[in-house]
Design a protein around this motif. Structure first.
Motif, PDB file in Angstrom:
ATOM      1  N   GLY A  76      31.829  54.633  36.931  1.00 34.13           N
ATOM      2  CA  GLY A  76      33.269  54.451  37.095  1.00 34.13           C
ATOM      3  C   GLY A  76      34.013  54.476  35.788  1.00 34.13           C
ATOM      4  O   GLY A  76      33.889  55.426  35.005  1.00 34.13           O
ATOM      5  N   ARG A  77      34.792  53.410  35.523  1.00 32.35           N
ATOM      6  CA  ARG A  77      35.671  53.367  34.353  1.00 32.35           C
ATOM      7  C   ARG A  77      35.296  52.198  33.439  1.00 32.35           C
ATOM      8  O   ARG A  77      35.099  51.069  33.893  1.00 32.35           O
ATOM      9  N   GLU A  78      35.237  52.486  32.149  1.00 33.63           N
ATOM     10  CA  GLU A  78      34.896  51.451  31.176  1.00 33.63           C
ATOM     11  C   GLU A  78      35.960  50.352  31.165  1.00 33.63           C
ATOM     12  O   GLU A  78      35.652  49.174  30.949  1.00 33.63           O
ATOM     13  N   GLU A  79      37.204  50.723  31.430  1.00 34.85           N
ATOM     14  CA  GLU A  79      38.278  49.746  31.454  1.00 34.85           C
ATOM     15  C   GLU A  79      38.049  48.707  32.549  1.00 34.85           C
ATOM     16  O   GLU A  79      38.378  47.524  32.395  1.00 34.85           O
ATOM     17  N   CYS A  80      37.472  49.148  33.666  1.00 34.69           N
ATOM     18  CA  CYS A  80      37.172  48.222  34.762  1.00 34.69           C
ATOM     19  C   CYS A  80      36.101  47.221  34.340  1.00 34.69           C
ATOM     20  O   CYS A  80      36.164  46.040  34.694  1.00 34.69           O
ATOM     21  N   ILE A  81      35.110  47.694  33.574  1.00 32.55           N
ATOM     22  CA  ILE A  81      34.076  46.783  33.053  1.00 32.55           C
ATOM     23  C   ILE A  81      34.727  45.730  32.169  1.00 32.55           C
ATOM     24  O   ILE A  81      34.435  44.533  32.282  1.00 32.55           O
ATOM     25  N   ARG A  82      35.627  46.166  31.304  1.00 33.61           N
ATOM     26  CA  ARG A  82      36.314  45.237  30.396  1.00 33.61           C
ATOM     27  C   ARG A  82      37.128  44.212  31.196  1.00 33.61           C
ATOM     28  O   ARG A  82      37.144  43.023  30.855  1.00 33.61           O
ATOM     29  N   GLN A  83      37.802  44.679  32.242  1.00 33.41           N
ATOM     30  CA  GLN A  83      38.605  43.764  33.064  1.00 33.41           C
ATOM     31  C   GLN A  83      37.738  42.676  33.699  1.00 33.41           C
ATOM     32  O   GLN A  83      38.116  41.503  33.733  1.00 33.41           O
ATOM     33  N   MET A  84      36.562  43.060  34.192  1.00 32.39           N
ATOM     34  CA  MET A  84      35.680  42.075  34.820  1.00 32.39           C
ATOM     35  C   MET A  84      35.141  41.081  33.791  1.00 32.39           C
ATOM     36  O   MET A  84      35.046  39.879  34.065  1.00 32.39           O
ATOM     37  N   VAL A  85      34.783  41.578  32.624  1.00 31.37           N
ATOM     38  CA  VAL A  85      34.252  40.701  31.578  1.00 31.37           C
ATOM     39  C   VAL A  85      35.307  39.671  31.159  1.00 31.37           C
ATOM     40  O   VAL A  85      35.002  38.489  30.952  1.00 31.37           O
ATOM     41  N   LEU A  86      36.563  40.099  31.051  1.00 38.44           N
ATOM     42  CA  LEU A  86      37.633  39.206  30.593  1.00 38.44           C
ATOM     43  C   LEU A  86      38.147  38.288  31.700  1.00 38.44           C
ATOM     44  O   LEU A  86      38.763  37.260  31.416  1.00 38.44           O
ATOM     45  N   ASN A  87      37.885  38.661  32.961  1.00 35.81           N
ATOM     46  CA  ASN A  87      38.396  37.871  34.094  1.00 35.81           C
ATOM     47  C   ASN A  87      37.427  36.728  34.401  1.00 35.81           C
ATOM     48  O   ASN A  87      36.538  36.844  35.246  1.00 35.81           O
ATOM     49  N   ASP A  88      37.598  35.619  33.675  1.00 27.43           N
ATOM     50  CA  ASP A  88      36.705  34.478  33.886  1.00 27.43           C
ATOM     51  C   ASP A  88      37.245  33.514  34.934  1.00 27.43           C
ATOM     52  O   ASP A  88      36.791  32.368  35.035  1.00 27.43           O
ATOM     53  N   HIS A  89      38.221  33.991  35.703  1.00 26.69           N
ATOM     54  CA  HIS A  89      38.783  33.128  36.752  1.00 26.69           C
ATOM     55  C   HIS A  89      37.747  32.893  37.848  1.00 26.69           C
ATOM     56  O   HIS A  89      37.170  33.829  38.393  1.00 26.69           O
ATOM     57  N   VAL A  90      37.486  31.658  38.133  1.00 26.33           N
ATOM     58  CA  VAL A  90      36.618  31.285  39.242  1.00 26.33           C
ATOM     59  C   VAL A  90      37.474  30.506  40.235  1.00 26.33           C
ATOM     60  O   VAL A  90      37.994  29.438  39.908  1.00 26.33           O
ATOM     61  N   ALA A  91      37.658  31.072  41.399  1.00 22.08           N
ATOM     62  CA  ALA A  91      38.486  30.417  42.407  1.00 22.08           C
ATOM     63  C   ALA A  91      37.934  29.026  42.678  1.00 22.08           C
ATOM     64  O   ALA A  91      36.737  28.863  42.943  1.00 22.08           O
TER      65      ALA A  91
END
Length: 734
Positions: A702-717
Motif C-alpha cells: 500500500g502506502r508508506e504514509e499509511c504506515i506512518r499514520q498507524m505508527v503515530l496513532n497511539d490512540h487507544v479507545a
C-alpha cells in the motif's frame, strides 16, 4: 407492498417443526399452487390469505413465497369437520371430529377453547383424551394466532415462530403490555425490534418500559461492541436519550427504578459514577476476590526465593539455558510467589521462561490458551499437551456450562495460561472457579496487543492494579534480535517507523498507492510469488492476509472473494453451496465466528467425539452436499464438524481475516494492506498486533504514509472496566 394470494389448503408437502419452514399445496381458484415459507401449521380445507410474491425455483418451478398470512375460520360444518379431523390436533381423527361437530355444530371451536369439561359431553371422549385434545388445540391455535399477530407488526416469520413458542397463548397479552420484555427473554431480539413492535402497537414514546429498555440496551451494546463492562452515568443517560430522542433528565426515574430492582448497579470507579448491568458487576467482583484469595492461599505452599534460586541453577545446568537477570526473576517469582503475571513483547523470552517453570513445577501442570491455534503453538513450544480454556474446563450443553468448577475443580498443582490479552471477563471467572485454593497460577501475555473481543480488559486491569506479582520483559534476545519482524514490532510499539525492505530481511513493503492495485498485488503475492519465495507446499495455510477493515476494496470481505477465486478456483469436482452472500467451495479456508457449545464434532484419527466449536477455530472445507445443504469442515486440530443451513451462519471465509479475529494465532507469513481508512481502525496497537502474528515473513502492501499514520496513532479507545478497582478493593479487604 406485498401481494396477496387466497385459497384453500389441500395438504402439507413438507414441514420443518424446528423453524416452521413449510411447503404447502393450495387451491387458488381452479389452479393448484405451491406455497413456501416460515409459517404456522395448516390443516386441509382451511381458507388462507398469504402475503408474498411469485418466485421461480430452478428445480420445482413457479411457487408463492409467503411472508405473512391471514386465516379465515371454516365457514361450513363440513369445512369445520375437515379442519378438526386433519391430524393437526393430537387425539382428534376424522371420526372424533365428526362427533364433535355433531355435538356442538358451529360452536365446536369455542367448545375446544373452553376446555376438557365441555368436550367430555361428546360420546366416546373420556377425561384423559379430552385433556389431550384441548391441550393440543390450544397449542396449535395459540401458536398460529401469535404468529399472525406478530407478522402484523412486521416481525420476520422465523422470529415470530420463536416468540410464539416462548409465550404461547399469552403472546398477545404480554407484548401489548410490555413488548420490551422480548429483549430480556429472547436471544436475537434487540431494542430496535422491540421498539418497532411497541410503537406500532401504540405504546407511548415516554413509557417507563421503553425508557428502562433503552438504558439496558445502551449498556448491553457497549459491552458487545466496545467491550465495556460499565458506562459513566452521564454517558449512559446521554446515549440513551439520543436513542430515544428525549432529554437525559427524562430518564432519571427509570434509571433509579432499575437500580432499585437491582438490574443495574451504581458504584464509584476512578471518581465517577459507574452504571453496570448486575451480571458485569458481580463478575468483576468475583474475579478480583478469587485472584486475591488464590494469591493468599498460594503463599502458604510457595518455595522460598533461595530454594527456588538453587532449583533454577540446577535446571539451567541441566538444560544449558542461561537466563538474564530479568528472566531469572520471572522464573523464581513463578515458583516462590505461586501466582504471577508475565508480560512482554515478541522475542523477550516468554516461551523460555515457561519451559523452565515447567521443569521446576513438576509433572502435575496444565497448559491452556484461549484459541486452538494458540494452544497448539504452546504445545509445540513446550513439548507438553496444551488445551483451549473451553476444552480444559470441559464445556457441555447448549448454554455452555462448564463441568469444571468449584464442585469439580481441575486436578493440577500449577496452571499456565498463555495469550492472556484475549481472555475476557466471563471466561476468566469460569477459569478461576475451577482452581483449588493453593493452585499455582501463571498468566502470560502481551499487554500491548489488542484487548479481548469479549467484554472486559482482564490482563490490562490486572497489570494496572499492581495487586498481583508481575514481571515485565523488555529485553530482546540475540536470536530474536536478528528478526526484523521482532525489531520492527518493538520499534512500532515505541512510536518509531519500521525498517522497510532491508536486505536479507523478513519484513517487506510493496508500494501500491491505488486500492485496486494493492488488492491485485496481494492476490498475486498469495497465489504465486510468496509460495515460491517460502518454498511452501501449503500456501493457503501458511500465508494469512490480515486487514484492518472489513469493508472496502482491501477489506476482509472483498479480499476473501478475490483470494478464493485465485487460490481455490471453481472446478467440476469442487462442489459449492451458496449461503447468503457467501459461496462456500470444497477446499475453502474458513473460520468459525461464534461460540457454539452444541455443535457436534468428531476426530477420525483419534476416534474422539464431542460438542463445541468456538470463535476463532479455523479449518478447511472437506465436504459439500448441495442437496442436503451441508458443509463439512476439518479444523486445524483434526476435529470435523458438519454445518447445516442454520449453523452455516457461524462460518466465514478465512483467506483474509480482521486483525481482531487473528488474535492468539500465529502464521508463517502475514500479508497486510496499508491503504488508509478510519483513524479509529488504523491504530498503533492494531498494527503491532497484526505484525506479531507472523513467524517468518511480513509483507505490507500500500502506502508508506499509511504506515506512518498507524505508527503515530497511539490512540487507544478507552474501555470502561472496573476490575482494576475491584482488585484494589479486594486486596485491601474492602
Amino acid at each position: 407492498m406485498a401481494e396477496e394470494l387466497s385459497g384453500v389448503i389441500e395438504g402439507t408437502v413438507f414441514r420443518n417443526e424446528e423453524n416452521g419452514y413449510s411447503v404447502l399445496e393450495m387451491k387458488a381458484g381452479r389452479k393448484s399452487v405451491m406455497v413456501v415459507g416460515l409459517l404456522p401449521a395448516f390443516a386441509p380445507g382451511e381458507k388462507v390469505r398469504f402475503e408474498g410474491e411469485w418466485t421461480e425455483h430452478p428445480q420445482y418451478g413457479r411457487q408463492w413465497k409467503a411472508v405473512g398470512c391471514h386465516v379465515d375460520p371454516p365457514s361450513t360444518l363440513k369445512g369445520l369437520e375437515r379442519f378438526l379431523g386433519s391430524g393437526l390436533i393430537r387425539g382428534m381423527g376424522p371420526d372424533t371430529a365428526r362427533r364433535v361437530v355433531e355435538t356442538f355444530g358451529e360452536g365446536a371451536m369455542e367448545a375446544l377453547q373452553k376446555g376438557p369439561e365441555a368436550l367430555v359431553k361428546v360420546h366416546g371422549i373420556g377425561k384423559k383424551k379430552a385433556r389431550m385434545i384441548c391441550d393440543s388445540f390450544r397449542e396449535q391455535y395459540s401458536l398460529r394466532q401469535a404468529m399472525i399477530f406478530l407478522q402484523g407488526y412486521d416481525v420476520a416469520p422465523g422470529l415470530a415462530l420463536k416468540i410464539a413458542k416462548r409465550y404461547g397463548e399469552r403472546t398477545r397479552d404480554l407484548l401489548e403490555q410490555n413488548p420490551y420484555r422480548l429483549v430480556d427473554d429472547m436471544e436475537g431480539v434487540g431494542f430496535t425490534t422491540a421498539d418497532r413492535i411497541a410503537l406500532t402497537i401504540g405504546l407511548p414514546e415516554d413509557s417507563p418500559f421503553r425508557y428502562a429498555a433503552a438504558i439496558k440496551y445502551i449498556l448491553q451494546t457497549a459491552s458487545l461492541v466496545s467491550g465495556h463492562t460499565y458506562l459513566p452515568r452521564v454517558t449512559l443517560l446521554r446515549d440513551a436519550a439520543d436513542a430515544l430522542r428525549c432529554a437525559p433528565g427524562d430518564l432519571e426515574e427509570s434509571l433509579k427504578a432499575l437500580v432499585l430492582e437491582r438490574q443495574i448497579v451504581l458504584s464509584d470507579v476512578e471518581g465517577e459514577t459507574a452504571c453496570m448491568l448486575e451480571s458485569f458487576y458481580f463478575a468483576e467482583k468475583e474475579v478480583a476476590q478469587r485472584l486475591t484469595r488464590l494469591l493468599k492461599a498460594a503463599r502458604g505452599v510457595r518455595q522460598t526465593e533461595s530454594a527456588a534460586g538453587k532449583s533454577l541453577e540446577s535446571v539451567e545446568t541441566e538444560t544449558g539455558i542461561h537466563l538474564s537477570p530479568r528472566q531469572r526473576e520471572a522464573v523464581i517469582a513463578a515458583v516462590s510467589e505461586g501466582i504471577l503475571v508475565i508480560t512482554g513483547g515478541p522475542g523477550t523470552g516468554k516461551t523460555t521462561i515457561i519451559n523452565l517453570i515447567l521443569h521446576l513445577a513438576g509433572k502435575n501442570v496444565l497448559l491452556a490458551a484461549p484459541t486452538g491455534r494458540a494452544a497448539k503453538r504452546m504445545s509445540e513450544a513446550t513439548g507438553r499437551p496444551a488445551k483451549t480454556i473451553h476444552r480444559l474446563l470441559e464445556y457441555s450443553g447448549e448454554d455452555g456450562h462448564f463441568q469444571r468448577d468449584e464442585e469439580n475443580p481441575l486436578d493440577c498443582s500449577c496452571l499456565v495460561v498463555d495469550e492472556m490479552s484475549m481472555v475476557d471477563l466471563f471466561l476468566m471467572r469460569s477459569l478461576l472457579r475451577a482452581l483449588r485454593p493453593g493452585t499455582r497460577l501463571i498468566l502470560v501475555g502481551d499487554a500491548d496487543q489488542l484487548p479481548s473481543v469479549g467484554a472486559g480488559n482482564v490482563l490490562g486491569d490486572i497489570l494496572k492494579s499492581g495487586v498481583l506479582p508481575t514481571v515485565r520483559l523488555t529485553e530482546v534476545y540475540r536470536q530474536a534480535g536478528q528478526s526484523m519482524i521482532v525489531l520492527n514490532a518493538h520499534a512500532i510499539n515505541h512510536g518509531q517507523m519500521p525498517w522497510l525492505n532491508k536486505k536479507g530481511s523478513d519484513f517487506f513493503f510493496e508500494k501500491k498507492p491505488q486500492l485496486e492495485d494493492a488488492c491485485a498485488a496481494i492476490t498475486a503475492l498469495c497465489r504465486t510469488r510468496l509460495p515460491a519465495y517460502l518454498g511452501s507446499d501449503h500456501p493457503v495455510q501458511d500465508i494469512q492476509v490480515l486487514s484492518p477493515a472489513k469493508k472496502g476494496v482491501c477489506g476482509v470481505i472483498s479480499l476473501n472473494r478475490s483470494l478464493q477465486e485465485a487460490l481455490n478456483p471453481p472446478a467440476a469436482w469442487k462442489k459449492e453451496l451458496q449461503k447468503g452472500e457467501t459461496l462456500f467451495r470444497m477446499g475453502d479456508k474458513v473460520i468459525h465466528i461464534h461460540n457454539d457449545y452444541s455443535l457436534a464434532w468428531r476426530n477420525d484419527d483419534s476416534g474422539e467425539e464431542g460438542e463445541g466449536v468456538f470463535n476463532g477455530d479455523m479449518g478447511m472445507i472437506c465436504g459439500v452436499d448441495p442437496t442436503e445443504k451441508t458443509v463439512t469442515v476439518v479444523f486445524d486440530d483434526g476435529r470435523k464438524a458438519d454445518y447445516d443451513s442454520a449453523t452455516l451462519e457461524e462460518l466465514e471465509l478465512a483467506y483474509a481475516l480482521s486483525v481482531h479475529k487473528s488474535q492468539g494465532s500465529e502464521f508463517p507469513c502475514v500479508v497486510m494492506p496499508v491503504v488508509g481508512g478510519p483513524p479509529m481502525l488504523l491504530t498503533r496497537n492494531l498494527f503491532y498486533t497484526a505484525l506479531t502474528r507472523a513467524r517468518k515473513l511480513v509483507v505490507l502492501v500500500g502506502r508508506e504514509e499509511c504506515i506512518r499514520q498507524m505508527v503515530l496513532n497511539d490512540h487507544v479507545a478507552r474501555r470502561y472496566t472496573a476490575l482494576e478497582t475491584r482488585l484494589r478493593e479486594a486486596a485491601a479487604g474492602v
